[in-house]
Design an enzyme around this catalytic site. Structure first.
Site, PDB file in Angstrom:
ATOM      1  N   LYS A 197       0.933  -1.072  -0.063  1.00  0.00           N
ATOM      2  CA  LYS A 197      -0.001   0.009  -0.177  1.00  0.00           C
ATOM      3  C   LYS A 197       1.053   1.249  -0.055  1.00  0.00           C
ATOM      4  O   LYS A 197       1.596   1.601   1.048  1.00  0.00           O
ATOM      5  CB  LYS A 197      -0.908  -0.020   1.109  1.00  0.00           C
ATOM      6  CG  LYS A 197      -1.868   0.996   1.211  1.00  0.00           C
ATOM      7  CD  LYS A 197      -2.444   1.623   2.662  1.00  0.00           C
ATOM      8  CE  LYS A 197      -1.881   2.941   2.737  1.00  0.00           C
ATOM      9  NZ  LYS A 197      -2.125   4.014   2.158  1.00  0.00           N
ATOM     10  N   GLU A 272       9.382   0.882  10.772  1.00  0.00           N
ATOM     11  CA  GLU A 272      10.485   1.870  10.498  1.00  0.00           C
ATOM     12  C   GLU A 272       9.701   3.278  11.045  1.00  0.00           C
ATOM     13  O   GLU A 272       8.815   3.484   9.988  1.00  0.00           O
ATOM     14  CB  GLU A 272      10.976   1.757   9.155  1.00  0.00           C
ATOM     15  CG  GLU A 272      11.714   0.586   9.011  1.00  0.00           C
ATOM     16  CD  GLU A 272      13.197   0.565   9.383  1.00  0.00           C
ATOM     17  OE1 GLU A 272      13.566   1.694  10.058  1.00  0.00           O
ATOM     18  OE2 GLU A 272      13.489  -0.563   9.583  1.00  0.00           O
ATOM     19  N   CYS A 306      13.279  10.737   7.270  1.00  0.00           N
ATOM     20  CA  CYS A 306      13.256  10.330   8.817  1.00  0.00           C
ATOM     21  C   CYS A 306      14.530  10.300   9.476  1.00  0.00           C
ATOM     22  O   CYS A 306      14.356  10.626  10.823  1.00  0.00           O
ATOM     23  CB  CYS A 306      12.669   8.682   8.736  1.00  0.00           C
ATOM     24  SG  CYS A 306      13.658   7.646   7.688  1.00  0.00           S
ATOM     25  N   GLU A 407       9.008  15.414  16.209  1.00  0.00           N
ATOM     26  CA  GLU A 407       9.333  15.371  14.682  1.00  0.00           C
ATOM     27  C   GLU A 407       8.749  16.309  13.804  1.00  0.00           C
ATOM     28  O   GLU A 407       7.253  16.052  13.810  1.00  0.00           O
ATOM     29  CB  GLU A 407       9.351  14.000  14.158  1.00  0.00           C
ATOM     30  CG  GLU A 407       9.611  13.530  12.580  1.00  0.00           C
ATOM     31  CD  GLU A 407       9.431  12.192  12.169  1.00  0.00           C
ATOM     32  OE1 GLU A 407       8.360  11.949  12.388  1.00  0.00           O
ATOM     33  OE2 GLU A 407      10.426  11.728  11.505  1.00  0.00           O
TER      34      GLU A 407
HETATM   35  P1  NAD Z   1       1.902   7.883   8.323  1.00  0.00           P
HETATM   36  O1  NAD Z   1       2.190   7.221   9.397  1.00  0.00           O
HETATM   37  O2  NAD Z   1       0.920   9.172   8.285  1.00  0.00           O
HETATM   38  O3  NAD Z   1       1.481   6.972   7.106  1.00  0.00           O
HETATM   39  C1  NAD Z   1       2.544   6.203   6.560  1.00  0.00           C
HETATM   40  C2  NAD Z   1       1.388   4.986   5.754  1.00  0.00           C
HETATM   41  O4  NAD Z   1       0.673   4.494   6.790  1.00  0.00           O
HETATM   42  C3  NAD Z   1       0.539   5.865   4.672  1.00  0.00           C
HETATM   43  O5  NAD Z   1       0.541   4.746   3.652  1.00  0.00           O
HETATM   44  C4  NAD Z   1      -0.595   5.804   5.469  1.00  0.00           C
HETATM   45  O6  NAD Z   1      -1.707   5.713   4.446  1.00  0.00           O
HETATM   46  C5  NAD Z   1      -0.866   4.436   6.177  1.00  0.00           C
HETATM   47  N1  NAD Z   1      -1.696   4.576   7.380  1.00  0.00           N
HETATM   48  C6  NAD Z   1      -2.315   5.485   7.905  1.00  0.00           C
HETATM   49  N2  NAD Z   1      -3.189   5.231   8.850  1.00  0.00           N
HETATM   50  C7  NAD Z   1      -2.928   3.950   8.827  1.00  0.00           C
HETATM   51  C8  NAD Z   1      -3.725   2.753   9.626  1.00  0.00           C
HETATM   52  N3  NAD Z   1      -4.659   3.237  10.946  1.00  0.00           N
HETATM   53  N4  NAD Z   1      -3.397   1.742   9.472  1.00  0.00           N
HETATM   54  C9  NAD Z   1      -2.378   1.175   8.460  1.00  0.00           C
HETATM   55  N5  NAD Z   1      -2.012   2.108   7.834  1.00  0.00           N
HETATM   56  C10 NAD Z   1      -2.205   3.548   7.859  1.00  0.00           C
HETATM   57  O7  NAD Z   1       3.319   8.590   7.833  1.00  0.00           O
HETATM   58  P2  NAD Z   1       3.778   9.625   6.565  1.00  0.00           P
HETATM   59  O8  NAD Z   1       3.306  10.913   6.986  1.00  0.00           O
HETATM   60  O9  NAD Z   1       3.167   8.908   5.415  1.00  0.00           O
HETATM   61  O10 NAD Z   1       5.197   9.612   6.511  1.00  0.00           O
HETATM   62  C11 NAD Z   1       6.025  10.212   7.431  1.00  0.00           C
HETATM   63  C12 NAD Z   1       6.275   9.399   8.544  1.00  0.00           C
HETATM   64  O11 NAD Z   1       7.062   8.424   8.035  1.00  0.00           O
HETATM   65  C13 NAD Z   1       7.641  10.126   9.686  1.00  0.00           C
HETATM   66  O12 NAD Z   1       7.171   9.984  10.842  1.00  0.00           O
HETATM   67  C14 NAD Z   1       8.898   9.603   9.353  1.00  0.00           C
HETATM   68  O13 NAD Z   1      10.011   9.793  10.184  1.00  0.00           O
HETATM   69  C15 NAD Z   1       8.548   8.142   8.737  1.00  0.00           C
HETATM   70  N6  NAD Z   1       9.463   7.506   7.929  1.00  0.00           N
HETATM   71  C16 NAD Z   1      10.373   6.582   8.583  1.00  0.00           C
HETATM   72  C17 NAD Z   1      11.283   6.046   7.976  1.00  0.00           C
HETATM   73  C18 NAD Z   1      12.167   4.932   8.585  1.00  0.00           C
HETATM   74  O14 NAD Z   1      13.072   4.341   7.706  1.00  0.00           O
HETATM   75  N7  NAD Z   1      12.319   4.977   9.617  1.00  0.00           N
HETATM   76  C19 NAD Z   1      11.585   6.434   6.691  1.00  0.00           C
HETATM   77  C20 NAD Z   1      10.528   7.287   5.854  1.00  0.00           C
HETATM   78  C21 NAD Z   1       9.480   7.752   6.558  1.00  0.00           C
END
Ligand code: NAD
Length: 513
Positions: A197, A272, A306, A407
């Protein structure tokens, strides 16, 4: 900050022509080998973050669509042939996919820039990195993965690694294609099947990737790409009893919700999550190198990384001089349209992300921090229509401020001064996160001392950001569970089976006859 306005060149949206669409122009998703609309016909608008204009509509997957993808994956795993396909054959297909990404890299990077806004020089790099990730795991598929153990005779004990099964994979928007590669490549190399997804904000390059999977010859059900929202598609993947493993990259709150849902059938899980990483600069560091990496650490991808060096932990011995130079350099950053070769920093991915970053900037000011530079939208159309924010630096911070603890995920750097090594480490480790961190110093012993005491999974000495497909990626503390990339990333997609062989086949004689 210098700004570059978006030009209305036709080539901007040309790459959209590579996506599969229905008669209404809706971009279709790829479920169990079929290109399809959503079960309820729903769509979601895709917005170009540089202009605020709609560029496409994408099928908005439903719970029913997700369940169909999971059922297809279940069949592909349980009835094969993918898990039984010889590693060499899996490797060949993954290698073919890597070549197809390379062959389409120019157009793929244009599509990525269109959908997430980051400059072409960044997306071109990401496409090459994604291809190499598939290539790395193609190579790893055929390498030895077992172990043997010297146990008391007459036994011989060994371990084989087997695929886990159906993997639900949920990714964010900051590196759309690269995050897909980090998830799919190790899982497939290990013989799993996947339902991916993408973020609802940036699914376009993942949809093109699905075409490339099809072209490479992957069987239906081995990879499905379901586009749509987190609470529907994402939550269904996390909850489904038919999914064996969930791999998630995103924020801590969503990660917690995925973890709770995964408990339903004790799924294998890897997370992650976010970070608030310290970049520690000592007075004896190479001055211009440290300034340069401090900029790169926070402003690459407009801070939407991140592992961004979001906290500059700065030696008081060079505080004024360093800050002056940093502000001077920050003001020269060229912000604008990712398609313009002059552009060094693009917009935030979406209006909601711009709003989030602005709310943190307001919170910083309200809590008494000082804006040393930036803090606003750029003037003109860039700030009025696109989702741009100037590169920003906060000084006069204290450790309890929200801008220091949380963050922000935008181009906002907070500066935290220190007087000695012990204080630098105390500040650096004062965070619920533990994803990454760096130290800049010319004292090799100190560099190693400090890095070993940093509570973080990814660290750098006299550099910031380099990431390698070969080396494990992941965080301490609330930054996650498990590791991606390298052999560690492969292992996360395997079950470990212990096999004991009796080398003296005779009754054990434990009970009398
Ligand atoms: P997010 O948590 O809002 O969304 C991530 C994904 O989860 C999206 O595809 C979203 O649609 C999905 N999602 C949302 N609600 C959900 C639910 N209830 N159940 C299952 N899936 C759900 O994060 P974002 O805004 O897309 O990305 C930013 C975040 O990602 C930041 O916190 C960043 O640090 C983190 N990130 C971490 C890494 C790493 O390697 N540690 C890499 C990239 C981004």
């Amino acid at each position: 900050m210098i700004s570059v306005q978006p030009k209305a060149h036709a080539a901007r949206t040309e790459a959209l022509s590579h996506l599969i669409r229905d008669a209404d122009g809706t971009c279709l998703m790829y479920i169990d080998g079929q290109w399809c609309t959503a079960s309820d016909g729903g769509t979601r608008a895709m917005i170009d973050p540089s202009t605020g204009l709609e560029i496409a509509r994408v099928a908005e997957g439903t719970v029913q669509d997700t369940e169909r993808a999971i059922a297809g994956a279940r069949r592909a795993f349980d009835e094969g042939p993918w898990p039984q396909t010889p590693a060499l054959e899996r490797a060949k297909l993954l290698g073919k996919l890597a070549d197809l990404i390379d062959a389409n890299a120019v157009e793929l990077s244009r599509l990525e820039t269109l959908s997430c806004g980051k400059p072409l020089r960044e997306t071109e790099y990401d496409m090459a990195d994604a291809a190499n990730c598939f290539r790395y795991y193609a190579g790893l598929a055929t390498k030895p993965h077992g172990e043997t153990f010297e146990v008391p005779a007459p036994s011989q004990t060994f371990v084989v690694r087997e695929p886990i099964g159906v993997c639900g994979q949920i990714i964010p928007w900051n590196y759309p294609l690269l995050m897909a590669a980090w998830k799919l490549a190790p899982a497939l190399a290990a013989g799993n099947v996947c339902v991916l997804k993408p973020s609802e904000l940036t699914p376009l390059t993942a949809l093109w990737l699905a075409r490339l999977f099809e072209e490479a010859g992957f069987a239906p059900g081995v990879v499905s790409i379901v586009t749509g929202g987190g609470p529907t598609v994402g939550a269904t993947l996390a909850e489904s009893p038919l999914v064996d493993k969930i791999a998630f990259t995103g924020s801590v709150p969503t990660g917690q919700s995925v973890m709770r849902a995964a408990a339903s059938n004790i799924k294998k899980i890897s997370l992650e999550l976010g970070g608030k990483s310290p970049n520690i600069v000592f007075a004896d560091a190479d001055f211009e190198t440290a300034v340069d990496y401090a900029l790169y650490g926070i402003y690459a991808n407009a801070g939407q990384v991140c592992s961004a060096g979001a906290r500059l932990v700065l030696d008081r011995g060079i505080y004024e001089k360093f800050l002056d130079r940093l502000v001077e350099r920050t003001k020269k950053i060229v912000v604008g349209d990712g398609f313009d070769p002059e552009t060094e920093m693009g917009p935030l991915v979406a209006e909601r992300q711009r709003d989030r970053v602005e709310s943190y900037i307001r919170a910083g000011v309200e809590e008494g921090a000082t804006i040393a530079t930036g803090g606003a939208r750029p003037a003109g159309p860039l700030g009025e229509r696109g989702f741009f924010i100037e590169p920003t630096i906060f000084t006069n911070t204290n450790p309890s401020m929200r801008i220091v603890r949380e963050e922000i995920f935008g181009p906002v750097l907070v500066v935290q001064p220190f007087s000695d090594e012990a204080e630098a480490l105390k500040i650096a480790n004062d965070s619920p996160y533990g994803l990454a961190g760096a130290v800049f110093t010319s004292d090799a012993a100190r560099a190693h001392r400090v890095i070993r005491k940093l509570r973080a999974g990814i660290t750098w000495i006299n550099t910031y950001h380099p990431t390698y497909n070969e080396a494990p990626w992941g965080g301490y503390k609330q930054s996650g569970i498990g590791r991606e990339l390298g052999t560690h990333g492969f292992d996360e997609y395997t079950e470990v089976k212990q096999i004991n062989v009796n080398l003296a086949v005779e009754p054990v004689g434990w009970f009398k006859e």
